[in-house]
Motif scaffolding. Structure first.
Motif, PDB file in Angstrom:
ATOM      1  N   GLY A   9       0.638  -0.988  -0.468  1.00  0.00           N
ATOM      2  CA  GLY A   9      -0.333  -0.209   0.042  1.00  0.00           C
ATOM      3  C   GLY A   9       0.908   1.169  -0.017  1.00  0.00           C
ATOM      4  O   GLY A   9       2.291   1.313   0.489  1.00  0.00           O
ATOM      5  N   TRP A  10       0.720   2.297   0.058  1.00  0.00           N
ATOM      6  CA  TRP A  10       1.135   3.769  -0.246  1.00  0.00           C
ATOM      7  C   TRP A  10      -0.147   4.658   0.378  1.00  0.00           C
ATOM      8  O   TRP A  10      -1.174   4.733   0.085  1.00  0.00           O
ATOM      9  N   PHE A  11       0.292   5.402   1.601  1.00  0.00           N
ATOM     10  CA  PHE A  11      -0.156   5.875   1.681  1.00  0.00           C
ATOM     11  C   PHE A  11       0.303   7.538   1.872  1.00  0.00           C
ATOM     12  O   PHE A  11       1.791   7.200   1.690  1.00  0.00           O
ATOM     13  N   ARG A  12      -0.246   8.676   2.705  1.00  0.00           N
ATOM     14  CA  ARG A  12       0.303   9.695   1.927  1.00  0.00           C
ATOM     15  C   ARG A  12       0.436  10.615   3.436  1.00  0.00           C
ATOM     16  O   ARG A  12      -0.759  10.173   4.505  1.00  0.00           O
ATOM     17  N   GLN A  13       1.293  11.755   4.405  1.00  0.00           N
ATOM     18  CA  GLN A  13       0.648  12.603   5.139  1.00  0.00           C
ATOM     19  C   GLN A  13       1.416  13.689   4.919  1.00  0.00           C
ATOM     20  O   GLN A  13       2.301  14.008   5.119  1.00  0.00           O
ATOM     21  N   ALA A  14       0.142  14.986   5.630  1.00  0.00           N
ATOM     22  CA  ALA A  14       0.807  16.310   5.438  1.00  0.00           C
ATOM     23  C   ALA A  14       1.316  16.434   6.269  1.00  0.00           C
ATOM     24  O   ALA A  14       0.333  15.893   7.377  1.00  0.00           O
ATOM     25  N   PRO A  15       1.771  17.656   7.126  1.00  0.00           N
ATOM     26  CA  PRO A  15       2.046  18.604   8.115  1.00  0.00           C
ATOM     27  C   PRO A  15       0.547  19.163   8.916  1.00  0.00           C
ATOM     28  O   PRO A  15      -0.098  19.098   8.420  1.00  0.00           O
ATOM     29  N   GLY A  16       0.326  18.408  10.164  1.00  0.00           N
ATOM     30  CA  GLY A  16      -0.597  18.244  10.807  1.00  0.00           C
ATOM     31  C   GLY A  16      -2.044  18.030  10.752  1.00  0.00           C
ATOM     32  O   GLY A  16      -2.463  17.037  11.155  1.00  0.00           O
ATOM     33  N   THR A  17      -1.708  16.475   9.577  1.00  0.00           N
ATOM     34  CA  THR A  17      -3.289  15.421   9.416  1.00  0.00           C
ATOM     35  C   THR A  17      -2.223  14.402   9.603  1.00  0.00           C
ATOM     36  O   THR A  17      -1.264  14.139   9.882  1.00  0.00           O
ATOM     37  N   GLU A  18      -3.609  13.505  10.260  1.00  0.00           N
ATOM     38  CA  GLU A  18      -2.813  11.797   9.886  1.00  0.00           C
ATOM     39  C   GLU A  18      -2.933  11.296   8.839  1.00  0.00           C
ATOM     40  O   GLU A  18      -3.172  12.124   7.522  1.00  0.00           O
ATOM     41  N   ARG A  19      -3.171  10.447   8.579  1.00  0.00           N
ATOM     42  CA  ARG A  19      -1.683   9.276   7.806  1.00  0.00           C
ATOM     43  C   ARG A  19      -2.924   8.932   7.601  1.00  0.00           C
ATOM     44  O   ARG A  19      -3.965   8.427   7.416  1.00  0.00           O
ATOM     45  N   GLU A  20      -3.177   9.003   5.899  1.00  0.00           N
ATOM     46  CA  GLU A  20      -4.195   9.413   4.553  1.00  0.00           C
ATOM     47  C   GLU A  20      -3.762   7.779   3.990  1.00  0.00           C
ATOM     48  O   GLU A  20      -2.331   7.966   2.774  1.00  0.00           O
ATOM     49  N   PHE A  21      -5.021   7.491   3.367  1.00  0.00           N
ATOM     50  CA  PHE A  21      -4.350   5.497   1.693  1.00  0.00           C
ATOM     51  C   PHE A  21      -5.117   6.107   0.939  1.00  0.00           C
ATOM     52  O   PHE A  21      -5.506   7.242   0.997  1.00  0.00           O
ATOM     53  N   VAL A  22      -3.929   6.278   0.535  1.00  0.00           N
ATOM     54  CA  VAL A  22      -3.669   6.862  -0.408  1.00  0.00           C
ATOM     55  C   VAL A  22      -4.342   4.837  -1.872  1.00  0.00           C
ATOM     56  O   VAL A  22      -5.403   5.218  -2.506  1.00  0.00           O
ATOM     57  N   ILE A  23      -3.729   4.047  -1.926  1.00  0.00           N
ATOM     58  CA  ILE A  23      -4.211   2.847  -2.990  1.00  0.00           C
ATOM     59  C   ILE A  23      -3.062   1.974  -2.237  1.00  0.00           C
ATOM     60  O   ILE A  23      -2.241   1.769  -1.682  1.00  0.00           O
ATOM     61  N   ALA A  24      -4.034   0.609  -2.864  1.00  0.00           N
ATOM     62  CA  ALA A  24      -3.315  -0.649  -2.414  1.00  0.00           C
ATOM     63  C   ALA A  24      -2.923  -1.440  -3.288  1.00  0.00           C
ATOM     64  O   ALA A  24      -4.006  -1.922  -4.540  1.00  0.00           O
ATOM     65  N   ILE A  25      -2.344  -2.876  -3.173  1.00  0.00           N
ATOM     66  CA  ILE A  25      -2.023  -4.074  -4.251  1.00  0.00           C
ATOM     67  C   ILE A  25      -2.280  -5.076  -3.673  1.00  0.00           C
ATOM     68  O   ILE A  25      -1.169  -5.343  -3.122  1.00  0.00           O
ATOM     69  N   ASN A  26      -3.041  -6.015  -4.626  1.00  0.00           N
ATOM     70  CA  ASN A  26      -3.165  -7.397  -3.632  1.00  0.00           C
ATOM     71  C   ASN A  26      -1.550  -8.366  -4.308  1.00  0.00           C
ATOM     72  O   ASN A  26      -1.033  -7.869  -5.010  1.00  0.00           O
ATOM     73  N   TRP A  27      -1.173  -9.556  -3.751  1.00  0.00           N
ATOM     74  CA  TRP A  27      -0.190 -10.594  -3.983  1.00  0.00           C
ATOM     75  C   TRP A  27      -0.123 -10.393  -5.735  1.00  0.00           C
ATOM     76  O   TRP A  27       0.914 -10.560  -5.786  1.00  0.00           O
ATOM     77  N   SER A  28      -0.993 -10.462  -5.527  1.00  0.00           N
ATOM     78  CA  SER A  28      -0.832 -10.791  -7.390  1.00  0.00           C
ATOM     79  C   SER A  28      -0.845  -9.831  -7.833  1.00  0.00           C
ATOM     80  O   SER A  28      -0.358  -9.811  -9.148  1.00  0.00           O
ATOM     81  N   GLY A  29      -1.139  -8.863  -7.597  1.00  0.00           N
ATOM     82  CA  GLY A  29      -1.199  -7.834  -8.602  1.00  0.00           C
ATOM     83  C   GLY A  29      -3.106  -7.490  -9.090  1.00  0.00           C
ATOM     84  O   GLY A  29      -2.943  -6.679 -10.408  1.00  0.00           O
ATOM     85  N   GLY A  30      -3.901  -8.485  -8.832  1.00  0.00           N
ATOM     86  CA  GLY A  30      -4.540  -8.339  -9.675  1.00  0.00           C
ATOM     87  C   GLY A  30      -5.951  -7.320  -8.987  1.00  0.00           C
ATOM     88  O   GLY A  30      -7.194  -7.259  -9.913  1.00  0.00           O
ATOM     89  N   THR A  31      -5.985  -7.466  -7.963  1.00  0.00           N
ATOM     90  CA  THR A  31      -6.706  -6.565  -7.167  1.00  0.00           C
ATOM     91  C   THR A  31      -6.380  -4.992  -6.643  1.00  0.00           C
ATOM     92  O   THR A  31      -5.188  -5.134  -5.644  1.00  0.00           O
ATOM     93  N   THR A  32      -6.287  -3.885  -7.040  1.00  0.00           N
ATOM     94  CA  THR A  32      -6.337  -2.805  -6.273  1.00  0.00           C
ATOM     95  C   THR A  32      -7.439  -2.259  -5.376  1.00  0.00           C
ATOM     96  O   THR A  32      -8.743  -2.324  -6.131  1.00  0.00           O
ATOM     97  N   LEU A  33      -6.975  -1.645  -4.816  1.00  0.00           N
ATOM     98  CA  LEU A  33      -7.465  -0.267  -3.748  1.00  0.00           C
ATOM     99  C   LEU A  33      -7.408   1.466  -3.776  1.00  0.00           C
ATOM    100  O   LEU A  33      -6.357   1.083  -3.868  1.00  0.00           O
ATOM    101  N   THR A  34      -8.283   1.916  -4.253  1.00  0.00           N
ATOM    102  CA  THR A  34      -7.804   3.035  -4.663  1.00  0.00           C
ATOM    103  C   THR A  34      -8.477   4.658  -3.461  1.00  0.00           C
ATOM    104  O   THR A  34      -9.982   4.122  -3.548  1.00  0.00           O
ATOM    105  N   GLY A  35      -8.189   5.189  -2.687  1.00  0.00           N
ATOM    106  CA  GLY A  35      -8.695   6.394  -1.991  1.00  0.00           C
ATOM    107  C   GLY A  35      -9.676   7.216  -3.291  1.00  0.00           C
ATOM    108  O   GLY A  35      -9.248   7.349  -4.211  1.00  0.00           O
TER     109      GLY A  35
END
Length: 122
Positions: free
Chosen positions: A35-61
Motif C-alpha cells: 500500500g501507499w499512504f501519505r501524510q501532510a504536516p498536521g494531518t493523519e496518515r491517509e490511505f492512497v492506494i493498495a495492491i494485492n499480492w498478485s497484482g490482480g486487485t487494487t483499492l484506491t482512495g
C-alpha cells in the motif's frame, strides 16, 4: 521481515506526473499486499492506494481515483505508484507499506518505508 525503500519523490507543478517506486527486501515480497499512504504536516496518515499480492486487485482512495495507479513487479520486489494530474493537495510524505491482509487502515500494515517527499506547486 520486510524492508522497504521509497524513491522518486520531488517537486512538480500542478498537472504534472511523478512515479514513485518502493523496493522491498526479503524473499516473501510476493505474499504481501502493498500500500501507499501519505501524510501532510498536521494531518493523519491517509490511505492512497493498495495492491494485492498478485497484482490482480487494487483499492484506491477517493481523493486519487482516476489519477493514481499502482502496480507491482514481484520478480523485482518493487511496487510503483504512478501519479498523474497532480494537485497541490497531493503534497505530503508518501510511504510504502506492507501487510498480509488487504485493507486500507494504516494500522493494519506491518512494515513501512522511511517515506519520500512529494511537493506539488500551484
Amino acid at each position: 521481515q520486510v524492508q522497504l525503500v521509497e524513491s522518486g519523490g520531488g517537486l512538480v507543478q500542478a498537472g504534472g506526473s511523478l512515479r514513485l517506486s518502493c523496493a522491498a527486501s526479503g524473499r516473501t515480497f510476493s505474499s504481501y499486499t502493498m500500500g501507499w499512504f501519505r501524510q501532510a504536516p498536521g494531518t493523519e496518515r491517509e490511505f492512497v492506494i493498495a495492491i494485492n499480492w498478485s497484482g490482480g486487485t487494487t483499492l484506491t482512495g477517493d481523493s486519487v481515483k482516476g489519477r493514481f495507479t499502482i502496480s507491482r513487479d514481484n520478480a523485482k520486489n518493487t511496487v510503483y505508484l504512478q501519479m498523474n494530474s497532480l494537485k497541490p493537495e497531493d503534497t505530503g510524505v508518501y510511504y510504502c507499506a506492507a501487510t498480509t491482509r488487504f485493507l486500507t487502515d494504516y494500522k493494519s500494515y506491518d512494515y513501512w518505508g522511511q517515506g519520500t517527499q512529494v511537493t506539488v506547486s500551484s
